[in-house]
Enzyme design. Sequence first.
Site, PDB file in Angstrom:
ATOM      1  CG  LEU A 108      -1.866  -1.204   1.334  1.00  0.00           C
ATOM      2  CD1 LEU A 108      -2.913  -0.951   2.410  1.00  0.00           C
ATOM      3  CD2 LEU A 108      -2.531  -1.560   0.013  1.00  0.00           C
ATOM      4  N   GLY A 153       0.657  -5.119   1.267  1.00  0.00           N
ATOM      5  CA  GLY A 153      -0.481  -5.074   0.346  1.00  0.00           C
ATOM      6  C   GLY A 153      -0.180  -5.723  -1.002  1.00  0.00           C
ATOM      7  CG  ASN A 177       6.331  -5.748   5.426  1.00  0.00           C
ATOM      8  OD1 ASN A 177       5.279  -5.706   4.815  1.00  0.00           O
ATOM      9  ND2 ASN A 177       7.274  -4.833   5.269  1.00  0.00           N
ATOM     10  CD  GLU A 178       0.551  -5.916   6.444  1.00  0.00           C
ATOM     11  OE1 GLU A 178       1.239  -6.929   6.711  1.00  0.00           O
ATOM     12  OE2 GLU A 178      -0.088  -5.802   5.385  1.00  0.00           O
TER      13      GLU A 178
HETATM   14  C1  LIG Z   1      -7.933  -2.094  12.389  1.00  0.00           C
HETATM   15  C2  LIG Z   1      -7.450  -2.104  10.983  1.00  0.00           C
HETATM   16  C3  LIG Z   1      -6.015  -1.665  10.940  1.00  0.00           C
HETATM   17  C4  LIG Z   1      -5.509  -1.535   9.531  1.00  0.00           C
HETATM   18  C5  LIG Z   1      -4.104  -1.069   9.553  1.00  0.00           C
HETATM   19  C6  LIG Z   1      -3.507  -0.801   8.229  1.00  0.00           C
HETATM   20  C7  LIG Z   1      -3.266  -2.003   7.439  1.00  0.00           C
HETATM   21  C8  LIG Z   1      -2.387  -1.691   6.261  1.00  0.00           C
HETATM   22  C9  LIG Z   1      -2.115  -2.853   5.465  1.00  0.00           C
HETATM   23  C10 LIG Z   1      -1.078  -2.969   4.612  1.00  0.00           C
HETATM   24  C11 LIG Z   1      -0.020  -1.980   4.705  1.00  0.00           C
HETATM   25  C12 LIG Z   1       1.000  -1.862   3.616  1.00  0.00           C
HETATM   26  O1  LIG Z   1       0.988  -2.433   2.549  1.00  0.00           O
HETATM   27  S1  LIG Z   1       2.134  -0.750   4.118  1.00  0.00           S
HETATM   28  C13 LIG Z   1       3.460  -0.852   2.971  1.00  0.00           C
HETATM   29  C14 LIG Z   1       4.454  -1.859   3.433  1.00  0.00           C
HETATM   30  N1  LIG Z   1       5.539  -1.862   2.525  1.00  0.00           N
HETATM   31  C15 LIG Z   1       6.813  -1.967   2.899  1.00  0.00           C
HETATM   32  O2  LIG Z   1       7.154  -2.105   4.046  1.00  0.00           O
HETATM   33  C16 LIG Z   1       7.843  -1.855   1.802  1.00  0.00           C
HETATM   34  C17 LIG Z   1       8.544  -0.534   1.912  1.00  0.00           C
HETATM   35  N2  LIG Z   1       9.504  -0.355   0.850  1.00  0.00           N
HETATM   36  C18 LIG Z   1      10.695  -0.985   0.809  1.00  0.00           C
HETATM   37  O3  LIG Z   1      11.046  -1.775   1.657  1.00  0.00           O
HETATM   38  C19 LIG Z   1      11.583  -0.641  -0.336  1.00  0.00           C
HETATM   39  O4  LIG Z   1      11.135   0.544  -0.915  1.00  0.00           O
HETATM   40  C20 LIG Z   1      11.631  -1.740  -1.432  1.00  0.00           C
HETATM   41  C21 LIG Z   1      12.380  -2.966  -0.889  1.00  0.00           C
HETATM   42  C22 LIG Z   1      10.236  -2.123  -1.887  1.00  0.00           C
HETATM   43  C23 LIG Z   1      12.398  -1.183  -2.658  1.00  0.00           C
HETATM   44  O5  LIG Z   1      13.679  -0.743  -2.252  1.00  0.00           O
HETATM   45  P1  LIG Z   1      14.513   0.218  -3.221  1.00  0.00           P
HETATM   46  O6  LIG Z   1      15.824   0.434  -2.539  1.00  0.00           O
HETATM   47  O7  LIG Z   1      14.505  -0.317  -4.592  1.00  0.00           O
HETATM   48  O8  LIG Z   1      13.667   1.568  -3.278  1.00  0.00           O
HETATM   49  P2  LIG Z   1      13.523   2.685  -2.151  1.00  0.00           P
HETATM   50  O9  LIG Z   1      13.369   2.084  -0.824  1.00  0.00           O
HETATM   51  O10 LIG Z   1      14.618   3.680  -2.327  1.00  0.00           O
HETATM   52  O11 LIG Z   1      12.120   3.323  -2.549  1.00  0.00           O
HETATM   53  C24 LIG Z   1      11.994   4.197  -3.670  1.00  0.00           C
HETATM   54  C25 LIG Z   1      11.013   5.293  -3.300  1.00  0.00           C
HETATM   55  O12 LIG Z   1       9.735   4.704  -3.061  1.00  0.00           O
HETATM   56  C26 LIG Z   1       9.291   5.076  -1.745  1.00  0.00           C
HETATM   57  N3  LIG Z   1       8.484   3.965  -1.213  1.00  0.00           N
HETATM   58  C27 LIG Z   1       8.881   2.713  -0.956  1.00  0.00           C
HETATM   59  N4  LIG Z   1       7.857   1.966  -0.503  1.00  0.00           N
HETATM   60  C28 LIG Z   1       6.793   2.785  -0.462  1.00  0.00           C
HETATM   61  C29 LIG Z   1       5.426   2.600  -0.082  1.00  0.00           C
HETATM   62  N5  LIG Z   1       4.930   1.397   0.348  1.00  0.00           N
HETATM   63  N6  LIG Z   1       4.604   3.647  -0.158  1.00  0.00           N
HETATM   64  C30 LIG Z   1       5.054   4.850  -0.597  1.00  0.00           C
HETATM   65  N7  LIG Z   1       6.338   5.094  -0.976  1.00  0.00           N
HETATM   66  C31 LIG Z   1       7.193   4.071  -0.914  1.00  0.00           C
HETATM   67  C32 LIG Z   1      10.571   5.306  -0.965  1.00  0.00           C
HETATM   68  O13 LIG Z   1      10.305   6.098   0.162  1.00  0.00           O
HETATM   69  C33 LIG Z   1      11.414   5.995  -2.014  1.00  0.00           C
HETATM   70  O14 LIG Z   1      10.958   7.341  -2.095  1.00  0.00           O
HETATM   71  P3  LIG Z   1      11.966   8.526  -2.434  1.00  0.00           P
HETATM   72  O15 LIG Z   1      12.535   8.210  -3.792  1.00  0.00           O
HETATM   73  O16 LIG Z   1      11.120   9.755  -2.408  1.00  0.00           O
HETATM   74  O17 LIG Z   1      13.016   8.526  -1.351  1.00  0.00           O
END
Ligand SMILES: CCCCCCCC/C=C\CC(=O)SCCNC(=O)CCNC(=O)[C@H](O)C(C)(C)COP(=O)(O)OP(=O)(O)OC[C@H]1O[C@@H](n2cnc3c(N)ncnc32)[C@H](O)[C@@H]1OP(=O)(O)O
Length: 302
Positions: A108, A153, A177-178
Amino acid sequence: MALAVGIRGLTRSLLRPWVRVPGPARGRTEPAAGGGDGVRCFGSPRVLVEPDPAAGFAVMKMRNPPVNSLSLEFLTELLISLEKLESDKAFHAIILTSDCPGIFSAGLDLMEMCGRDPTHYAEYWKAVQELWLRFYLSHLVVISAINGVNAAGGCLLALSCDYRVLADNPKYAMGLNETLLGIIAPFWFKDTLVNTVGHRTAERALQLGLLFPPAEALQVGMVDKVVPEDQVLSAARSELAQWLAIPGHARQLTKSLMRKPTADRLLKERDADIQNFVRFISRDAIQKALRVYLEKLKQKKT
Ligand SMILES: CCCCCCCC/C=C\CC(=O)SCCNC(=O)CCNC(=O)[C@H](O)C(C)(C)COP(=O)(O)OP(=O)(O)OC[C@H]1O[C@@H](n2cnc3c(N)ncnc32)[C@H](O)[C@@H]1OP(=O)(O)O
């Protein structure tokens, strides 16, 4: 089923059906669906659809660089592409994959859950619910060809498919990994994982926020096959043949029999689930945890 998500913020081009797109945003790793000349690619800015109507399937490529984070617009485009394929009798299956090298999906979009107002959170969550419901219950065969890291997500989206092929690269970990972000996987994320890997594995994976590298993902049953990186699409295509050989009505009814009780749980509590999400995500402590996590992602580069 009509699309129930809001379409605020959609571009005009997205609302036109089957907009011809110039080509993938980044390089391809394997040939297009049919592979042959004359295959027309369609889609929207963030979703490239490579149809192979003669073979009865289309490859749906996610291209929301840099990390295929599931923003509201991207979710909506995925839903529209799915609906287009579902309503065309030529298509019986989809292969879902990524056009962003090394990333299937970062899950997400944290920017949709940070610093916004309750109305936005509610709209966003409704779209997340819709994406899951539509992919989970699709009458099409949906196979994911997972060609990159796949978190939270994004992992849910893959778990909603009928079959998962994962590229054999130790960097391509996947899981829900939430908890690492200080948030909680909702009950329907949990149910989808339990249905895939069983209760004990899901319990441990969810509490610890485990991201499984390919060999472990295969071992726990989170994916069905691990193949060399350059074969992930062809392996998905080969697998499809077995699914398409089954009489469609029998397979679809069986899928529904297996999945409807899980989907019904959310359908019965959909509004309450949205309210829970809005309350939870609006908390100061949760907002702070998400900001810290985003900051860590950005600092990683320096
Ligand atoms: C009672 C009900 C409760 C309900 C609660 C809520 C439930 C929510 C459910 C689901 C939640 C989610 O899905 S949360 C998202 C979880 N995702 C992650 O933890 C992954 C995060 N990202 C990473 O680990 C890495 O980005 C990567 C391994 C995917 C890629 O690594 P890489 O080195 O290639 O790239 P960068 O890390 O440099 O990222 C580039 C750029 O993208 C931005 N970024 C990364 N992930 C996200 C994201 N999920 N959303 C928005 N933006 C993201 C990152 O910050 C970098 O941005 P900049 O270039 O501006 O620095």
